[in-house]
Motif scaffolding. Structure first.
Motif, PDB file in Angstrom:
ATOM      1  N   ILE A 242     -21.057  -1.590 -70.299  1.00 25.41           N
ATOM      2  CA  ILE A 242     -21.421  -3.004 -70.413  1.00 25.41           C
ATOM      3  C   ILE A 242     -22.355  -3.204 -71.603  1.00 25.41           C
ATOM      4  N   VAL A 243     -21.939  -4.065 -72.534  1.00 30.65           N
ATOM      5  CA  VAL A 243     -22.740  -4.421 -73.696  1.00 30.65           C
ATOM      6  C   VAL A 243     -23.124  -5.893 -73.576  1.00 30.65           C
ATOM      7  N   LYS A 244     -24.410  -6.184 -73.730  1.00 28.81           N
ATOM      8  CA  LYS A 244     -24.887  -7.564 -73.660  1.00 28.81           C
ATOM      9  C   LYS A 244     -25.221  -8.068 -75.058  1.00 28.81           C
ATOM     10  N   GLU A 245     -24.848  -9.315 -75.311  1.00 25.71           N
ATOM     11  CA  GLU A 245     -25.116  -9.925 -76.610  1.00 25.71           C
ATOM     12  C   GLU A 245     -26.079 -11.104 -76.446  1.00 25.71           C
ATOM     13  N   PHE A 246     -26.992 -11.247 -77.404  1.00 27.68           N
ATOM     14  CA  PHE A 246     -27.954 -12.342 -77.430  1.00 27.68           C
ATOM     15  C   PHE A 246     -27.870 -13.006 -78.806  1.00 27.68           C
TER      16      PHE A 246
END
Length: 455
Positions: A242-246
């Motif tokens: 899981i990669v989170k982007e902001f």
């Protein structure tokens, strides 16, 4: 050697053929420092520290206006106190007026009939006169208040004149014209900065703790090839996809996610990199490098690094399946790993960002297992001797000259365990994951640029 030493303003630094002087800017003024001196051959030697600081934060007119605002606020408070006091005294005077009217009636009565005057009337008259005694200091206070009001009026007139002068001064320059001038200076400055894209690491300062989140191990990064400062966040060193982007650093601090990616393969280690719109990472339990497009949300390319050790065969000192370290700098995309053929020592390979083919490889003599972390700046690999407190940049290998040198550049490790350290060439900072803390380290680079006479 004769060197120059003066303060530099980022807006005013124009490297056009002469060497501007040097300066030091305190942390409270921002991170960006531009400085220069001359070497014995007369060449310009420049130092750059980033990211950018806020511009015009020390504007003299702004300070003057803030001082005037404080003065007006103080005057307003004094006038309010004065107003309350005069209202109170006015009510008291109204009562005194009624008593005076009664005293006048008594005097008329005495004057009209002196024969009826008795001792009782004298006693009543004496009492009323005594009740009027407090009126005297009240009247004196009114005189003082009148003088105070006059002073306030005079100060307000002076203040109005000053504000009018400032308004005329500011109005003499068209705001849009000033803004265009600032943009023009910034453009010229960035052109100068392009001459300073590469340099030798001289100092690491900080870190700035951006956030505390996740497990002890992880990675966070920004793409040096895009103007936006989007942040990508990958928690843990294994068994995760899981990669989170902001959208921005401020959104990252606030925990406001803009997008989540579910990678098709789990990653190994914490040494991933986002470069030119793609995420590059080491596929778990393999020496395969995966290129994942963040725009399309799919794997574009994957390729094995032949002979590269993986799954804790040649990790950094902290372990964590950190065998293959992917990184970027001003010159492109790199892979740092170790092989049996090179006796477990570090191997540097420059990769084609599109195909992941190896463009060129350099073999070093530094043991991968003895390295704490590493990062590339301008084609030079810098290696730390530990991931714990007391770590320092100990070794540097230049791919330009295929030579190495030992160094002694300390950096502060406030949370005692560093599991990720990567350079961002656009911001000229090091991103670090320090025992569950996301931190930024500032770097100082040594530059030698050509002046107009040499070009």
């Amino acid at each position: 050697m004769r060197s120059l030493s003066v303060v530099l303003n980022p807006l005013l630094l124009l490297l056009i053929g002469s060497c501007p002087p040097t300066a030091t800017v305190g942390p409270q003024e921002g991170w960006q420092v531009y400085s220069s001196a001359q070497d014995p051959d007369g060449r310009c030697v420049c130092t750059v520290v980033a990211p950018e600081q806020s511009l015009c934060s020390r504007d003299a007119k702004g300070r003057h206006l803030r001082q005037l605002l404080e003065k007006v606020q103080n005057m307003s408070q004094s006038i309010e106190v004065l107003n309350l006091r005069t209202q109170r005294d006015f009510q008291y005077i109204m009562r005194m007026e009624n008593q005076i009217k009664g005293l006048r009636s008594k005097f008329r009565q005495v004057e009209s009939d002196r024969r009826t005057l008795v001792n009782k009337n004298f006693q009543e008259l004496k009492g009323r006169m005594a009740s009027l005694q407090p009126l005297i200091p009240v009247l004196e206070q009114y005189k003082t208040d009148t003088r105070l009001i006059s002073q306030f009026r005079e100060e307000i007139r002076n203040l109005s004149a000053v504000l009018t002068g400032l308004q005329e001064e500011l109005g003499a320059h068209d705001y849009e014209e000033l803004q265009l001038q600032v943009l023009n200076l910034e453009t010229r400055l960035h052109r100068c900065m392009n001459k300073l894209t590469c340099g030798k690491l001289m100092k690491i300062s900080g870190p700035l703790t951006v956030k505390t989140s996740g497990t002890r191990f992880g990675a966070w990064m920004s793409d040096p090839q895009e103007p936006l400062q989007r942040v990508w966040y990958m928690d843990s060193y294994t068994n995760n996809r899981i990669v989170k982007e902001f959208k921005s650093l401020s959104d990252f601090v606030a925990g406001v996610e803009s997008k989540t990616y579910n990678l098709p393969f789990k990653w190994a280690g914490t040494n991933h990199v986002v470069f030119n719109g793609s995420l590059y990472y080491n596929k778990m339990q393999s020496n395969i490098v995966v290129r994942y497009s963040l725009e399309s949300g799919r794997v574009v390319t994957q390729r094995a690094l032949e002979s590269a050790g993986f799954h804790n065969v040649y990790p950094y000192t902290w372990g964590g399946f950190s065998d293959i370290d992917l990184m970027s700098d001003e010159l492109g995309l790199w892979a740092v790993y170790a092989t049996n053929q090179n006796a477990g020592n570090i191997v540097i390979s420059q990769l084609n960002p599109d195909t992941l083919q190896i463009l060129k490889t350099w073999n070093t003599e530094y043991s991968k297992r003895n390295a704490g972390e590493s990062f590339m700046i301008c084609g030079t690999l810098y290696i730390t001797n530990s991931h714990l407190t007391g770590a320092k940049v100990y070794y540097a290998y230049s791919t330009r000259t295929s030579t190495y040198e030992y160094m002694d550049i300390p950096f502060h490790n406030p949370y005692f365990h560093l599991s990720m350290l990567d350079y961002n060439s656009r911001e000229r900072v090091l991103y670090g994951w320090n025992n569950g803390h996301q931190v930024l380290f500032n770097v100082t680079l040594f530059h030698v640029i050509r002046t107009q006479d040499e070009s």
